[in-house]
Design an enzyme around this catalytic site. Structure first.
Site, short mmCIF file in Angstrom:
data_model
loop_
_atom_site.label_atom_id
_atom_site.label_comp_id
_atom_site.label_asym_id
_atom_site.label_seq_id
_atom_site.Cartn_x
_atom_site.Cartn_y
_atom_site.Cartn_z
CG HIS A 20 -1.94 1.12 1.14
ND1 HIS A 20 -3.29 0.70 1.01
CD2 HIS A 20 -1.80 2.42 1.36
CE1 HIS A 20 -4.02 1.94 0.82
NE2 HIS A 20 -3.12 2.72 1.31
CG HIS A 65 -10.66 3.92 1.57
ND1 HIS A 65 -11.50 3.88 2.94
CD2 HIS A 65 -9.33 4.00 2.28
CE1 HIS A 65 -10.50 4.04 3.69
NE2 HIS A 65 -9.31 4.13 3.52
#
Lengths: 996, 274
Positions: free
Chosen positions: A247, A320
């Site tokens: 990430h 997200h």
């Protein structure tokens, strides 16, 4: 002793929330209920006298016109089952926080430390239900058990126990501040167990690199000098795991890739990011030379380009996905308020001017069995839509552009893209606002929300596939108001020059933000015990990596700290000095006096060698359906208009404030009844100027089923043509790439990793190939690489998806063009060539095929069309323009006609066709999704000038706008092949999602 | 001549301060100051120095306790530092001094919940009406036709012929009153100056989407009996130029948007009376 205050609606007042729940119970669970009423419950855990409780209940907690209140006595009656839903301990309770503040104002004294207000909602359900039914309603609809708790009472038990007992979901902190060291001198299996059990998402190679670091004699000596032993502390291991997570580190985009193209050629690629994305921008900027308008690319939280001499434009799009899969509302809300912090944390900080959002879901009417743990697509749809609604609307940022894309593979993971643009003065106090720096000695300051256990391991968890054991704590709920207050304060502090550097706390929390900031000056020393906590009992490593929301990290020069802190206090924003920046080369964390992490920055940020990833392309071959000839395609057109990907999204879009801030020029909906779908948005960020920002996007995941190269090419072209259609300039524009992929790393679970990696390589190649021709620099982007679901038996991988956003400028907003046909008698032109490119089209999807002839983008032809069209638009020659995408010409013409309230007569024989004449068929001309095409209407008296402006490009006059409210298309045979009243076409288009 | 001074309060979730200040300037105010609520509470900014108070759109405190409830509570009880008075005292004095207050959307919700509208009989601190969840249960951003009552005392709507076309953007815009007498008084005194209507401004309507929230008697905006305090759910500051109109690319429209008249009337009143 906690007190319950219950707020009921007066009998004669309608309860829209209850009515909606009743509808959803019937729709989702197929249970009949007679009525649902709701009660708001405030559990006040504070020392208040009975009089004070009465005042609170009568004052801020209830509305005397429509509500009654009850203190300490149950208000519910007349139900069969009662379900009460509240938050679990530690979950953000925004209403509870506001309620606590309101008590403070009312009584003239703030709540004491440890006191609080907790909210819950009672649903009173009447109907012939069993206990099991009530249980299904509670767990299947009302309560997300990850973040909420519930209790069910039937009327008899409710009476017997005298209502619902007060319950305080307070985090019970045992004050453990222990720091553990982790022995890495263990077997490989044990190393992997440590990584897995700790949700570190570190590979064996990475664990061994860490192991080796802690064997280095020099390292050990330095550690000894600060009182640390040989083994890493949990704080250090967690910090490394965050910093090295996919990430945060984008390991796949930085990897060495060995790519085979399926035709015997092999290519060694050192970092896709450097080789394609950064190179695109570097080459475009070099070609632009003195005209280069890029100010800050890739290095900050968002990209920055020039808007004019006085203002700079900032844009970022994020995803997200994983949190939205677990808690759609909280995940999406956090997504939007999270991406808000990116432009705000870019340069010295930007004022936010609009949001964009793109959602990819499975069919909300999905009727088949789903793997356990996956929420139904409809619940994801509802939750995400509402989360972004609250996040965007409450923040006062208009949501101006977006789309919804449907494919059942998104049941495995929904994609939630949220973008935010901002503007900032080109200079602040004579310094360029897009630049910032840190001087050793500057103070580390954290502002905004407090730290809790929410969002722990968000970065590492989203670097793994979703599975049955995905951690609860990874979910956060955003709080737009705390953030808004902080922004109100910080933008004023910015203009006073009170801080030198700002960045946001997102994935990885302080470990990421302070880690990255430390690189600016060469080190930091921070005391974790100073960080403000939501509740006691957090271990130092938790404080360091918590992703609790609404926080910014700043570097404040010591001489400004008093002014900064004083101003924060006045604006009711919490700000805390946590330490200072240094040039020691060390990421140095303390807890009080004691060192708890001592990591050389060189190891944290450069210690990781690139991954080696194989990529092997093999072009898939799908069944090629024969395009059946038909005498009439009206039914096919209506079917397409009613498909989820094409149909109107108005029921969602109207829930988003797209006009706040007053700069809206081209809105999401346009036309005679304000219901035609705009191609892109035009916004004036400075109200006394007509200079405007234009934003559009392209996304076409289906094309990946044939070739991700063409998927990317078409997404880029679609983004650009939407942008160009409304009037965006080709001389000041930029692209943002957001990759959402399924895991492309070869493993037991992903035997087709090399193919998926090859898809990624090909998409990147397309980025370079097209953006360089279009002279469109890439300024920012993001990748999310693990969009899979796997529960041990079922694996669902999303189709590889590139969202390509285009942002740029329009010199004069008054020249903007919308997609609705404007008047009868206007001429209809089709710009660009049509080919037999039904591959992966919506048309073939409706027929149950994929096909092979995916649309190919001719970049030079496209650019010629766009430049010529833009010239015509600036000369005022264009009445309307609509881009052709899903569903091709037929859908674009229908939309333009019904949006305008006019009919349209078209002749397919006049459509410019490219390719083998044998492929020229009515269905191809109507429904092919060939790229780079625009449907334009032009006033009859301007037709000649328009044709002159387009000279040298591929285009043709294919019909006219008519007074008769009918779309009529003549086929190649001369017979009419589509004929329908626009009212019927519009009804088909509006039907599918209108009640959602 | 007196400088016409407008104040726009922001903070705690107010969102429309920029465009409201812009509309004030376009409307003829010599000054339009955006002040953070903390600047009022610290005493740095005083209402006494202004003529026109804008309580504009947003989500005060997230509308967490119901729209604008928490701010209504704050304004009612918060003290101004060093002045020995509450903020609400300043506001009451502002009204008593003959000055002007316009509440838009969240600002309208705030005025109603503080009791400042309709304020029948001049009681500005007794809540008799409310604005609650739209009948559809959904937030709505859409444009609405608003029929104007020419007999209304509102100074803001003076000169409006027929009605105005403005956007609404709210989830809690359904106007309700505490009892029939309140509604009768509002209607009898022509305080319900704007009502959702058909596009010809022929008659008020209860039909969705023309009436986007199900307000009683289709009420979109009301004023007090002096006509100086007014609140409305639609956003006049969002339509001050033709490019803000949803159909400006297809209709011949004057440069000036229909919402500007509210601010022009306010500026004119200030200049004539102060």
């Amino acid at each position: 002793m906690p007190h319950r205050i219950e707020i009921t609606l007066k009998d004669e007042v309608r309860d829209p929330r209850g009515e909606r729940i009743k509808r959803e119970i019937e729709h989702f669970l197929h249970l009949n209920v007679d009525q649902v009423r709701t009660i708001d419950v405030y559990t006040v855990d504070a020392q208040l006298s009975p009089e004070e409780l009465g005042q609170v209940a009568a004052g801020p907690f209830s509305d005397p016109v429509i509500q009654n209140y009850s203190v300490g006595k149950p208000a519910a009656s007349g139900f069969d089952y009662l379900v009460e839903v509240g938050f679990r301990a530690g979950v953000t309770d925004n209403v509870g926080r506001t309620a606590g503040e309101a008590i403070g104002y009312l009584l003239g004294r703030p709540l004491a430390s440890g006191e609080g207000v907790y909210t819950s909602v009672q649903y009173l359900i009447s109907g012939k239900l069993s206990r099991e039914d009530a249980e299904r309603i509670a767990t299947g609809l009302l309560c997300n058990t990850l973040i909420q708790r519930y209790q069910i009472l039937d009327a008899a038990s409710f009476k017997a126990q005298g209502g619902v007992a007060p319950f305080v979901p307070k985090v019970q902190g045992e004050a453990k501040v222990a720091v553990n060291s982790v022995n890495l001198e263990v077997s490989d299996e044990e190393l992997m167990r440590i990584s897995r059990d700790g949700v570190l998402a570190l590979t064996l190679d990475e664990m061994k690199i860490i192991q080796a670091h802690y064997r280095d004699a020099k390292v050990l000596e330095a550690r000894k000098s600060v009182g640390l032993g040989a083994a890493p502390t949990d704080v250090e291991l967690e910090a490394l795991a965050q910093t090295w997570s996919e990430h945060c580190k984008h390991k796949i985009f930085s990897a060495d890739v060995s790519y085979e193209d399926g035709e015997g050629n092999r290519e060694e690629i050192k970092s896709l990011f450097k080789s394609f994305i950064q190179k695109t921008t570097a080459d475009v900027r070099a070609a632009l030379g003195a005209k280069d308008y890029c100010l800050s690319v890739f290095k900050d939280n968002a990209g920055v380009i020039r808007f004019n001499d006085d203002w700079s434009l900032v844009f970022k799009v994020e995803t997200h996905n994983s949190p939205s899969a677990l808690d759609p509302y909280g995940g999406a809300l956090t997504g939007i308020v999270g991406v808000n912090r990116d432009p705000f944390g870019t340069g010295k900080g930007a004022k936010l001017i609009f949001n964009t959002d793109v959602f990819c879901f499975a069919d909300p009417f999905y009727g088949k069995e789903l793997p356990k743990r996956l929420l139904h697509p409809r619940r994801i749809y509802e939750g995400v839509v509402e989360g972004v609604e609250h996040g965007g609307n409450k923040s006062g940022i208009p949501t101006v552009n977006g789309s919804l894309v449907f494919d059942d593979r998104f049941a495995g993971k929904p994609l939630v893209f949220c973008g935010t643009a901002g503007i900032m003065p080109a200079k602040i106090k004579d310094e360029p606002s897009h630049q910032k720096r840190i001087v050793p000695g500057d103070l580390i300051v954290m502002t905004g929300g407090r730290i809790g256990k929410d969002g722990i391991h968000g970065a590492t968890f989203s670097s793994e596939e979703l599975n049955e054991n995905s951690p609860v704590s990874a979910v956060q709920i955003g709080d737009p108001i705390t953030q808004k207050r902080m922004f109100d304060f910080l933008i004023r502090a910015r203009d006073k020059g009170l801080y030198r550097f700002i960045t946001d706390n997102g994935a990885g929390g302080l470990s990421s933000s302070i880690g990255e900031m430390s690189e600016e000056c060469g080190g930091c020393q921070l005391d974790l015990s100073l960080a403000p906590l939501k509740y006691p009992g957090l271990a130092p490593w938790e404080i360091l990596i918590s992703e609790a929301q609404e926080r910014m990290s700043l570097a404040v020069p010591p001489e400004n700290i008093d002014a900064f802190m004083e101003m924060a206090k006045r604006f009711n924003v919490e700000a805390t000095v946590l330490g200072s920046f240094t040039d020691s080369g060390i990421f140095h964390m303390l807890y009080g006096e004691k060192t708890v992490a001592y990591l050389p920055l060189s190891f944290m940020h450069a210690g990781l060698p690139p991954m080696q990833i194989p990529a092997r392309w093999a072009k898939p071959v799908h069944e090629e359906p024969a395009v059946a000839e038909a005498a009439d395609y009206t039914g096919d057109l209506k079917g397409l208009l009613s498909s989820l990907n094409i149909c109107s999204k108005e029921s969602v879009v109207r829930r988003y404030d797209h006009e706040v801030q007053g700069g809206s020029v081209v809105k999401p909906f346009t036309g005679v009844d304000n219901d035609g779908p705009s191609d892109a948005a035009v916004v004036r960020p400075i109200l006394d100027s007509f200079e405007a920002v234009v934003v559009g996007h392209g996304i076409c995941p289906r094309y990946s089923d044939i070739d991700a190269y063409d998927m990317a090419a078409n997404a880029i072209d679609e983004g650009l043509r939407n942008y160009v259609a409304v009037g965006g300039s080709l001389d000041l524009l930029a692209g943002l790439d957001n990759f959402c992929w399924c895991d492309p790393i070869l493993s037991d679970r992903t035997p087709d990793g090399p193919y998926k990696m090859a898809q990624l390589v090909r998409a990147n190649k397309a980025l370079y190939d097209y953006c360089t021709v279009f002279s469109m620099p890439l300024i920012s982007g993001k990748d999310s690489m693990k969009n899979d679901f796997y529960d041990g038996t079922t694996k669902i991988s999303i189709p590889p998806t590139l969202l390509f956003s285009v942002i740029g400028k329009m010199e004069d907003a008054r020249l903007a063009v919308t997609m609705d046909a404007k008047r009868a008698g206007d001429q209809v032109y089709l710009l660009g060539a049509t080919a037999n490119e039904l591959g992966a089209s919506e048309y073939l999807a409706q027929k149950g095929y994929v096909g092979n002839n995916v649309p190919k983008v001719d970049a030079n032809a496209a650019l010629a069309t766009y430049r010529a069209y833009h010239g015509a638009l600036n000369a005022g020659l264009v009445a309307s323009c609509h881009d052709l995408s899903d569903g091709g010409l037929a859908v674009a013409a229908a939309e333009s006609a019904f949006a305008g309230g006019f009919g349209m007569e078209l002749d397919l024989a006049k459509v410019p066709f490219k390719g083998d004449a044998a492929d020229k068929k009515d269905a191809v001309l109507l429904f092919s999704e060939s790229a780079s095409r625009l449907l334009v209407t032009v006033r009859a008296e301007k037709a000649e000038a328009f044709e002159k402006a387009l000279a040298g490009t591929t285009f043709a006059k294919i019909g006219a706008v008519t007074e008769a409210k009918n779309v009529s298309v003549k086929g190649l045979s001369g017979k009419v092949v589509v004929n329908s009243a626009i009212s019927e076409l519009k009804a088909a288009w509006q039907e599918p999602l209108k009640d959602l | 001549m007196t400088k016409a001074k407008a104040l726009v309060i922001t903070g705690n979730g107010t969102n429309c301060e920029m465009e409201a200040a812009h509309a004030c300037r376009l409307g003829g105010f010599d000054e339009a100051r955006i002040a953070h609520i903390s600047e009022l509470m610290s005493g740095e900014v005083s209402l006494d120095d202004y003529h026109f108070l804008n309580l504009t759109g947003g989500f005060l405190d997230g509308d967490d306790l119901g729209s604008a409830k928490a701010q209504a509570n704050r304004l009612r009880y918060a003290a101004v530092q060093g002045k020995g008075e509450l903020l609400v005292d300043q506001i009451s004095r502002f009204i008593a001094d003959g000055k002007l207050i316009l509440g838009v959307c969240n600002g309208f919700q705030l005025l109603v919940k503080m009791g400042m509208l309709p304020a029948l009989g001049g009681d500005y601190l007794k809540q008799t009406a409310t604005l609650t969840y739209n009948a559809s249960g959904r937030f709505q951003d859409r444009w609405c036709y608003l029929k104007c009552d020419a007999a209304s005392p509102s100074l803001y709507t003076r000169g409006i012929e027929g009605g105005v076309y403005l956007p609404v953007r709210h989830g809690e815009g359904k106007f309700l009153v505490d009892d029939a007498k309140t509604l009768e008084a509002i209607e009898a005194k022509h305080l319900s100056c704007l009502k959702y209507s058909d596009k010809h401004y022929a008659a008020p309507t209860m039909e969705f989407p023309e009436n986007p929230n199900g307000s009683v008697n289709a009420i979109a905006g009301i004023c007090d009996e002096t006509g100086r305090v007014m609140g409305l759910m639609p956003h006049p500051e969002a339509f001050v130029h033709r490019t803000q109109h949803p159909r400006w690319t297809r209709e011949e429209l004057p440069e000036e948007g229909e919402g500007l008249i509210f601010f022009k009337n306010a500026a004119k009143y200030v200049k004539e009376n102060f």
